[in-house]
Write a protein that holds these residues in place. Structure first.
Motif, PDB file in Angstrom:
ATOM      1  N   ARG A 275      -7.228   6.254   1.936  1.00 38.12           N
ATOM      2  CA  ARG A 275      -8.562   5.676   1.744  1.00 38.12           C
ATOM      3  C   ARG A 275      -8.617   4.208   2.164  1.00 38.12           C
ATOM      4  NH1 ARG A 275      -9.873  10.141   2.211  1.00 38.12           N
ATOM      5  NH2 ARG A 275     -10.055  11.597   0.497  1.00 38.12           N
ATOM      6  N   ILE A 276      -7.441   3.601   2.339  1.00 32.94           N
ATOM      7  CA  ILE A 276      -7.374   2.182   2.681  1.00 32.94           C
ATOM      8  C   ILE A 276      -6.925   1.970   4.131  1.00 32.94           C
ATOM      9  CG2 ILE A 276      -6.285  -0.025   2.071  1.00 32.94           C
ATOM     10  CD1 ILE A 276      -5.820   1.190  -0.748  1.00 32.94           C
ATOM     11  N   VAL A 277      -6.034   2.847   4.601  1.00 28.91           N
ATOM     12  CA  VAL A 277      -5.404   2.683   5.912  1.00 28.91           C
ATOM     13  C   VAL A 277      -5.722   3.880   6.804  1.00 28.91           C
ATOM     14  CG1 VAL A 277      -3.183   2.443   7.096  1.00 28.91           C
ATOM     15  CG2 VAL A 277      -3.524   1.359   4.874  1.00 28.91           C
ATOM     16  N   ASP A 278      -5.947   3.595   8.073  1.00 28.05           N
ATOM     17  CA  ASP A 278      -6.164   4.652   9.068  1.00 28.05           C
ATOM     18  C   ASP A 278      -5.468   4.223  10.358  1.00 28.05           C
ATOM     19  OD1 ASP A 278      -7.208   6.962  10.298  1.00 28.05           O
ATOM     20  OD2 ASP A 278      -8.965   5.873  11.010  1.00 28.05           O
ATOM     21  N   GLY A 279      -4.560   5.039  10.840  1.00 31.26           N
ATOM     22  CA  GLY A 279      -3.852   4.720  12.075  1.00 31.26           C
ATOM     23  C   GLY A 279      -3.025   3.458  11.994  1.00 31.26           C
ATOM     24  N   GLY A 280      -2.489   3.168  10.814  1.00 27.61           N
ATOM     25  CA  GLY A 280      -1.644   1.989  10.654  1.00 27.61           C
ATOM     26  C   GLY A 280      -2.391   0.678  10.481  1.00 27.61           C
ATOM     27  N   GLU A 281      -3.697   0.729  10.445  1.00 23.63           N
ATOM     28  CA  GLU A 281      -4.525  -0.476  10.252  1.00 23.63           C
ATOM     29  C   GLU A 281      -5.467  -0.259   9.079  1.00 23.63           C
ATOM     30  OE1 GLU A 281      -4.215  -3.356  11.851  1.00 23.63           O
ATOM     31  OE2 GLU A 281      -2.609  -2.524  13.082  1.00 23.63           O
ATOM     32  N   LEU A 282      -5.976  -1.356   8.537  1.00 23.29           N
ATOM     33  CA  LEU A 282      -6.964  -1.239   7.466  1.00 23.29           C
ATOM     34  C   LEU A 282      -8.196  -0.528   7.990  1.00 23.29           C
ATOM     35  CD1 LEU A 282      -6.734  -4.797   5.901  1.00 23.29           C
ATOM     36  CD2 LEU A 282      -5.876  -2.657   4.923  1.00 23.29           C
ATOM     37  N   ARG A 283      -8.744   0.347   7.168  1.00 25.29           N
ATOM     38  CA  ARG A 283      -9.979   1.022   7.562  1.00 25.29           C
ATOM     39  C   ARG A 283     -11.070  -0.019   7.787  1.00 25.29           C
ATOM     40  NH1 ARG A 283     -10.776   6.304   7.298  1.00 25.29           N
ATOM     41  NH2 ARG A 283      -9.099   7.592   6.468  1.00 25.29           N
TER      42      ARG A 283
ATOM     43  N   PHE B 209      -8.455 -12.338   8.266  1.00 27.88           N
ATOM     44  CA  PHE B 209      -8.332 -13.673   8.839  1.00 27.88           C
ATOM     45  C   PHE B 209      -6.923 -14.224   8.658  1.00 27.88           C
ATOM     46  CE2 PHE B 209     -12.860 -13.203   7.817  1.00 27.88           C
ATOM     47  CZ  PHE B 209     -13.375 -13.359   9.088  1.00 27.88           C
ATOM     48  N   LEU B 210      -6.056 -13.425   8.066  1.00 27.94           N
ATOM     49  CA  LEU B 210      -4.650 -13.785   7.942  1.00 27.94           C
ATOM     50  C   LEU B 210      -3.902 -12.927   8.969  1.00 27.94           C
ATOM     51  CD1 LEU B 210      -4.518 -13.945   4.034  1.00 27.94           C
ATOM     52  CD2 LEU B 210      -4.656 -15.857   5.625  1.00 27.94           C
ATOM     53  N   ASP B 211      -3.020 -12.059   8.514  1.00 29.28           N
ATOM     54  CA  ASP B 211      -2.281 -11.189   9.442  1.00 29.28           C
ATOM     55  C   ASP B 211      -2.617  -9.717   9.243  1.00 29.28           C
ATOM     56  OD1 ASP B 211      -0.906 -13.213  10.823  1.00 29.28           O
ATOM     57  OD2 ASP B 211       0.562 -13.375   9.193  1.00 29.28           O
ATOM     58  N   GLY B 212      -3.802  -9.442   8.712  1.00 27.64           N
ATOM     59  CA  GLY B 212      -4.213  -8.056   8.509  1.00 27.64           C
ATOM     60  C   GLY B 212      -3.245  -7.322   7.612  1.00 27.64           C
ATOM     61  N   ILE B 213      -2.933  -6.095   7.977  1.00 29.14           N
ATOM     62  CA  ILE B 213      -2.042  -5.266   7.174  1.00 29.14           C
ATOM     63  C   ILE B 213      -0.614  -5.801   7.156  1.00 29.14           C
ATOM     64  CG2 ILE B 213      -1.370  -3.620   8.965  1.00 29.14           C
ATOM     65  CD1 ILE B 213      -2.094  -1.462   6.662  1.00 29.14           C
TER      66      ILE B 213
ATOM     67  N   ILE C  20       0.839  -1.206   0.000  1.00 26.44           N
ATOM     68  CA  ILE C  20       0.000   0.000   0.000  1.00 26.44           C
ATOM     69  C   ILE C  20       0.874   1.257   0.000  1.00 26.44           C
ATOM     70  CG2 ILE C  20      -1.720   1.299   1.315  1.00 26.44           C
ATOM     71  CD1 ILE C  20      -2.824  -1.493   2.222  1.00 26.44           C
ATOM     72  N   THR C  21       1.971   1.239   0.750  1.00 28.00           N
ATOM     73  CA  THR C  21       2.907   2.369   0.742  1.00 28.00           C
ATOM     74  C   THR C  21       3.499   2.558  -0.649  1.00 28.00           C
ATOM     75  OG1 THR C  21       3.413   2.090   3.085  1.00 28.00           O
ATOM     76  CG2 THR C  21       5.030   3.286   1.766  1.00 28.00           C
ATOM     77  N   ASP C  22       3.827   1.448  -1.314  1.00 19.80           N
ATOM     78  CA  ASP C  22       4.351   1.515  -2.672  1.00 19.80           C
ATOM     79  C   ASP C  22       3.305   2.099  -3.625  1.00 19.80           C
ATOM     80  OD1 ASP C  22       6.356   0.830  -4.789  1.00 19.80           O
ATOM     81  OD2 ASP C  22       4.730  -0.497  -5.441  1.00 19.80           O
ATOM     82  N   LEU C  23       2.067   1.699  -3.489  1.00 23.08           N
ATOM     83  CA  LEU C  23       1.001   2.245  -4.338  1.00 23.08           C
ATOM     84  C   LEU C  23       0.888   3.755  -4.157  1.00 23.08           C
ATOM     85  CD1 LEU C  23      -1.902  -0.355  -3.990  1.00 23.08           C
ATOM     86  CD2 LEU C  23      -0.279  -0.090  -5.882  1.00 23.08           C
ATOM     87  N   GLU C  24       1.034   4.209  -2.921  1.00 19.84           N
ATOM     88  CA  GLU C  24       0.927   5.635  -2.620  1.00 19.84           C
ATOM     89  C   GLU C  24       1.977   6.453  -3.381  1.00 19.84           C
ATOM     90  OE1 GLU C  24      -0.455   9.191  -0.840  1.00 19.84           O
ATOM     91  OE2 GLU C  24      -1.414   7.234  -1.031  1.00 19.84           O
ATOM     92  N   THR C  25       3.141   5.872  -3.650  1.00 24.83           N
ATOM     93  CA  THR C  25       4.193   6.618  -4.359  1.00 24.83           C
ATOM     94  C   THR C  25       3.793   6.929  -5.794  1.00 24.83           C
ATOM     95  OG1 THR C  25       5.408   4.645  -5.117  1.00 24.83           O
ATOM     96  CG2 THR C  25       6.021   5.581  -2.956  1.00 24.83           C
TER      97      THR C  25
END
Length: 113
Positions: free
Chosen positions: A45-53, A67-71, A32-37
């Motif tokens: 729009r996808i992440v808030d406070g280091g977690e998925l919205r 159900f896996l390891d989240g973000i 997601i950080t790579d996409l932001e670049t």
């Protein structure tokens, strides 16, 4: 090889209208950080406070990452990530279907019975 990320219609304004984009990273967070670049504004729009919205669902190869390891879920070249906004429905004004409404009926009769 990269990771394909499928973008929902509501987020395509950040990808120039593209339905799918590619990115890299070892975890979903890095991806997601790579996409932001390349697609400024999409991360917020996808992440808030280091977690998925809360109302964004993310799937890795059709598995819900919650159900896996989240973000922190590991990703690899060739994986497919799908981002979907959660869909809510109903309304406070909605009323239950009358018990008299049979499976064959398509609407409530005009007299309401």
């Amino acid at each position: 090889m990269a990771i394909e990320v499928r973008i929902p219609t509501i987020l395509r304004q950040y990808t120039g209208g593209q339905k799918a984009v590619e990115g890299t990273g070892e975890t979903l967070a890095e991806l997601i950080t790579d996409l932001e670049t390349r697609h400024a504004g999409i991360q917020d729009r996808i992440v808030d406070g280091g977690e998925l919205r809360r109302f964004v669902n993310v799937y890795l190869n059709d598995e819900d990452v919650r159900f896996l390891d989240g973000i922190s879920t590991k990703v690899a070249d060739g994986d497919s990530v799908t981002i979907l906004p959660a869909v809510a429905g109903g309304s406070a004004a909605a009323q239950p279907v009358p018990a008299e409404l049979t499976a064959g009926q398509r609407s409530v009769p005009a007299d309401g019975r």
